[in-house]
Design an enzyme around this catalytic site. Structure first.
Site, PDB file in Angstrom:
ATOM      1  CG  ASP A  43      -2.186   0.881   0.937  1.00 25.71           C
ATOM      2  OD1 ASP A  43      -2.093   1.781   0.068  1.00 25.71           O
ATOM      3  OD2 ASP A  43      -3.231   0.691   1.588  1.00 25.71           O
TER       4      ASP A  43
HETATM    5  C1  BGC Z   1      -5.113   3.168  -0.129  1.00 25.44           C
HETATM    6  C2  BGC Z   1      -5.170   2.184  -1.265  1.00 25.44           C
HETATM    7  C3  BGC Z   1      -5.008   2.908  -2.573  1.00 25.44           C
HETATM    8  C4  BGC Z   1      -3.727   3.695  -2.549  1.00 25.44           C
HETATM    9  C5  BGC Z   1      -3.478   4.480  -3.824  1.00 25.44           C
HETATM   10  C6  BGC Z   1      -3.906   4.079  -0.196  1.00 25.44           C
HETATM   11  O1  BGC Z   1      -4.018   5.120   0.726  1.00 25.44           O
HETATM   12  O2  BGC Z   1      -5.131   2.488   1.107  1.00 25.44           O
HETATM   13  O3  BGC Z   1      -6.394   1.497  -1.242  1.00 25.44           O
HETATM   14  O4  BGC Z   1      -5.049   2.003  -3.640  1.00 25.44           O
HETATM   15  O5  BGC Z   1      -3.761   4.628  -1.480  1.00 25.44           O
HETATM   16  O6  BGC Z   1      -4.362   5.533  -3.915  1.00 25.44           O
END
Ligand code: BGC
Length: 756
Positions: A284
């Site tokens: 993530d």
């Molecule tokens: C989220 C993810 C997301 C990523 C990119 C993170 O803060 O938890 O679900 O895909 O950001 O935006």
């Protein structure tokens, strides 16, 4: 847009028929008919010849053998790109395209404002999809998302979310498939299969035990192996084994003492051995911690850029701390996934979306997901012939903003509000009138404490008749220095800036004044604000006035200091005053975003709230009840606010919509409540209303889908994929140790007894 097109064509030409200048290399990694996805829509680009009979493993191996150390390292971390915020550059000399990733899961989040105006079909939230209990529909949903991802230039879709809805107020339940592992797994697998009928790889997230937003980047979930294997792993297992998901995203949190992105048991033992996952694991965004720990545990790619991989990984490989064989495995997995899912053979394109046709699919799924929770005395369906008037009540009934905030927010191609949908279906013979009742909902609904003092009882200085709210003056510094940068009237004092509104993460009401510019409301902004005007009590009695703020706040009432709040955290500071009906009192409220912690993602957070006597009914609530009493039927459309990064403070509907429902129901027994939320809310008015319809976040066609159900054009057949508790105390996670946790540790002591 034109230059993007050129780049993407050039990027792939090496494997095209012309093979211009690509020579032997292009031939070696060129498309293999046997490996191209069987149901993929043909790209509109140049036809690619069937040059290689080998499967994705062999093709990946052939490329791997030609990579330099630097090229392998470059594959293991993302890079920022203006058109695709989530990006891995192409390996042009070997014909490997870029990885271009889009967020989801409720459709494609097109981050580039130039591509299709940044728009795609805003689908109903995946929790609504789960409520259909229909796996064929889940596959159609994924199919639409995959097609739109590919047509907007993306070859990786960052979804679905497969985390279990453990905590009823958790901020991302709308992005999940609910609390049941079997249903979640079935939906996740079908959704992934749908996406991957296109040359787009799906990324199932957030692995694993990612069940709350409070303290989301740090908390340590302590759970038994049984709960892990029986509750939290199965949705991912289904997405990987039945759905063949190309990617898995590691979560922010820790599990039994290890960060998810450097967890040898979660990544190596369970995902890669037990589930035999052949794809690659990305972190993530910012969730990777140790270089050696992450690489050796099984993280294959860091996102969004090299923080712990990059040079540090290269050095670790050179010293042998990370074996070269492991680096090869990382690159091999990435390459294999790209070959296996058609990303190399069928380059992305920019193709206009069939907006209305896709909107119809969104409408169908939204309607199928709506759950009829109560229907007394045949209030529903609405008889088209038997009624002459409908009161549609709700501050956001006239727009289609009910959606989850955060990275999952999709900019719709068009919208149909509940008011529009009902009006259109009702036709000319039925008068449809609208009253807002309360103030519109914003991300500030996530702040704890008493609800905001509503615009109905506030008046700015020197206001024209009928104007409500307070005068707001904003400074671009925390010390009220210099001239204010912005002066305007605001309905109430309720701010939640930073993460919740910048880069388009804001699912708040368009009926509120626009968010101030980045110097006042963006991440890192440290504004100060002064609000002035009068407060006029709607009934005589004792009122608790409250300031909830991150940073210093103070309330001066009739020239006397009443509340001083240091605002070190969001604990409300309160004072009780006795007010007489109809008497205006001067208020001055000052707030400075000067608390430690505001300067990161989190911006200014501030509310002026109240608790009032039961008979204090604001004028807009009365107007709505009056409209209901003179209409045949009242439809009250209510919504909440849910988002990544912050859980809801409790199960209550924000802005005292409970009071609104109660007053409307008292005025008209034929009151139907349409609940637009991504998860459970408390329904203290349940016994008093005629019907309740759980409509979730219904996507861009939410208004038509609601009308389809209300008028009986579609039989309501959705079923709840999660429990609606009466209170947090009655849930299996009622202790502080279980949620939100103590000293960063969250005890999953309910074990396998999650939800129902
Ligand atoms: C989220 C993810 C997301 C990523 C990119 C993170 O803060 O938890 O679900 O895909 O950001 O935006």
């Amino acid at each position: 847009m034109r230059s993007r097109r050129t780049i993407s064509r050039r990027r792939f030409v090496v494997s095209g028929a012309a093979g211009a200048g690509a020579g032997a290399t292009a031939a070696m990694i060129g498309p293999a008919g046997a490996n191209a996805h069987p149901t993929a829509t043909p790209a509109s680009g140049p036809a690619t010849p069937d040059l290689q009979p080998e499967g994705p493993d062999q093709r990946a191996e052939q490329v791997l053998q030609q990579l330099t150390l630097e090229e392998k390292i470059a594959m293991t971390h993302g890079e920022m790109n203006p058109n695709y915020p989530f990006y891995l550059p192409p390996l042009s000399r070997l014909g490997i395209p870029a990885l271009t990733m889009a967020d989801g899961p409720s459709g494609v989040r097109v981050a580039d404002p130039v591509t299709n105006g940044g728009k795609a079909t805003a689908m109903p939230a995946t929790i609504a999809l789960a409520a259909t209990w229909d796996l064929a529909l889940a596959r159609r949903y994924g199919d639409l998302v995959g097609r739109e991802a590919w047509s907007t230039g993306h070859n990786v879709q960052l979804g679905p979310g497969a985390d279990i809805a453990r905590v009823p107020v958790s901020g991302r339940i709308f992005e999940s498939f609910g609390e049941d592992p079997l249903l979640s797994g079935g939906c996740a697998a079908a959704y992934v299969t749908g996406i991957q009928t296109h040359p787009v790889a799906a990324c199932v997230k957030h692995y694993c035990v990612n069940n709350q937003e409070t303290n989301r980047t740090r908390y340590d979930a302590q759970l038994s192996e049984r709960a892990l294997q029986e509750i939290y792993i199965p949705p991912f297992a289904a997405a990987v084994r039945q759905g063949d998901a190309g990617l898995v995203m590691g979560a922010f949190n820790q599990v039994n003492g290890f960060y998810a992105c450097e967890h040898p048991v979660l990544l190596a033992d369970i995902l890669k051995r037990q589930l035999a996952f052949p794809g690659f694991v990305i972190s993530d965004w910012g969730a990777a911690h140790g270089t050696v720990e992450s690489a050796n545990a099984g993280l294959d790619q860091e996102q969004p850029s090299a923080r712990v991989f990059g040079d540090a990984l290269q050095a670790a490989v050179q010293t042998g701390a990370v074996p070269m064989a492991r680096l090869d495995d990382m690159a091999r997995r990435i390459l294999r996934t790209m070959f296996a899912h058609g990303l190399v053979d069928r380059p992305v394109d920019l193709i206009p979306l069939p907006e209305r046709a896709h909107g119809q699919i969104a409408r169908e799924i939204a309607a199928q997901g709506i759950v009829l929770l109560k229907n007394n005395d045949g209030v529903l369906p609405l008889p088209s012939g038997g009624i002459r008037s409908i009161a549609v009540i709700g501050a956001d009934a006239d727009n289609a903003s009910a959606a989850g905030g955060g990275s999952g927010l999709v900019t719709p191609t068009y919208t149909v509000s509940p008011l529009d949908g009902i009006r259109q279906r009702a036709g000319a013979a039925i008068a449809v009138e609208h009253a807002p009742g309360t103030d519109p909902v914003s991300a500030a609904a996530l702040l704890p404490g008493p609800p905001p003092v509503p615009a109905s009882v506030l008046t700015p200085p020197e206001a024209d008749a009928g104007v409500h709210g307070l005068r707001a003056e904003y400074w671009d510094n925390p010390g009220f220095l210099g001239d204010p940068a912005l002066i305007r009237t605001e309905p109430h004092v309720d701010l939640n800036f930073g993460f919740f509104i910048y880069t388009g993460f804001n699912a708040g009401s368009p009926n509120l004044p626009p968010t101030p510019g980045p110097s006042l409301a963006g991440p890192g902004a440290l504004p100060s604000v002064r609000w002035t005007g009068t407060l006029t009590a709607p009934a005589t009695g004792d009122y608790v006035l409250a300031l909830t703020s991150l940073g210093t706040s103070r309330l001066v009432l009739d020239g006397q200091p009443l509340i001083d709040n240091l605002g070190l955290d969001l604990t409300p500071a309160t004072a009780t005053v006795t007010l007489s009906v109809g008497e205006p009192h001067e208020v001055q409220i000052e707030y400075a975003a000067d608390a430690a912690g505001i300067s990161g993602n989190i911006g200014a957070q501030m509310r002026f709230g109240w608790q009032h006597p039961a008979d204090a009914i604001p004028s807009r609530v009365r107007e709505a009840a009056d409209l209901a009493s003179r209409s045949d039927v009242a439809v009250v459309v209510v919504r909440d606010y849910e988002s990544e990064e912050m859980d809801r403070p409790d199960l209550r509907l924000p802005n005292e919509q409970d009071q609104l429902i109660q007053e409307v129901a008292a005025a008209n027994p034929r009151t139907i409540v349409v609940v637009q939320t991504g998860a459970a809310v408390a329904m203290p008015w349940l016994d008093d209303v005629g019907a309740v319809v759980q409509a979730w976040y219904g996507g861009q066609e939410q208004g038509n889908a609601i009308a389809d159900i209300l008028f009986g054009d579609i039989n309501p057949s959705g079923k709840l994929p999660l429990t609606f508790p009466r209170s947090m105390d009655e849930t299996p996670v009622a202790t502080e140790a279980q949620y939100p946790g103590v000293a960063g540790v969250v005890e999953y002591s309910e074990d396998v007894f999650v939800g129902y």
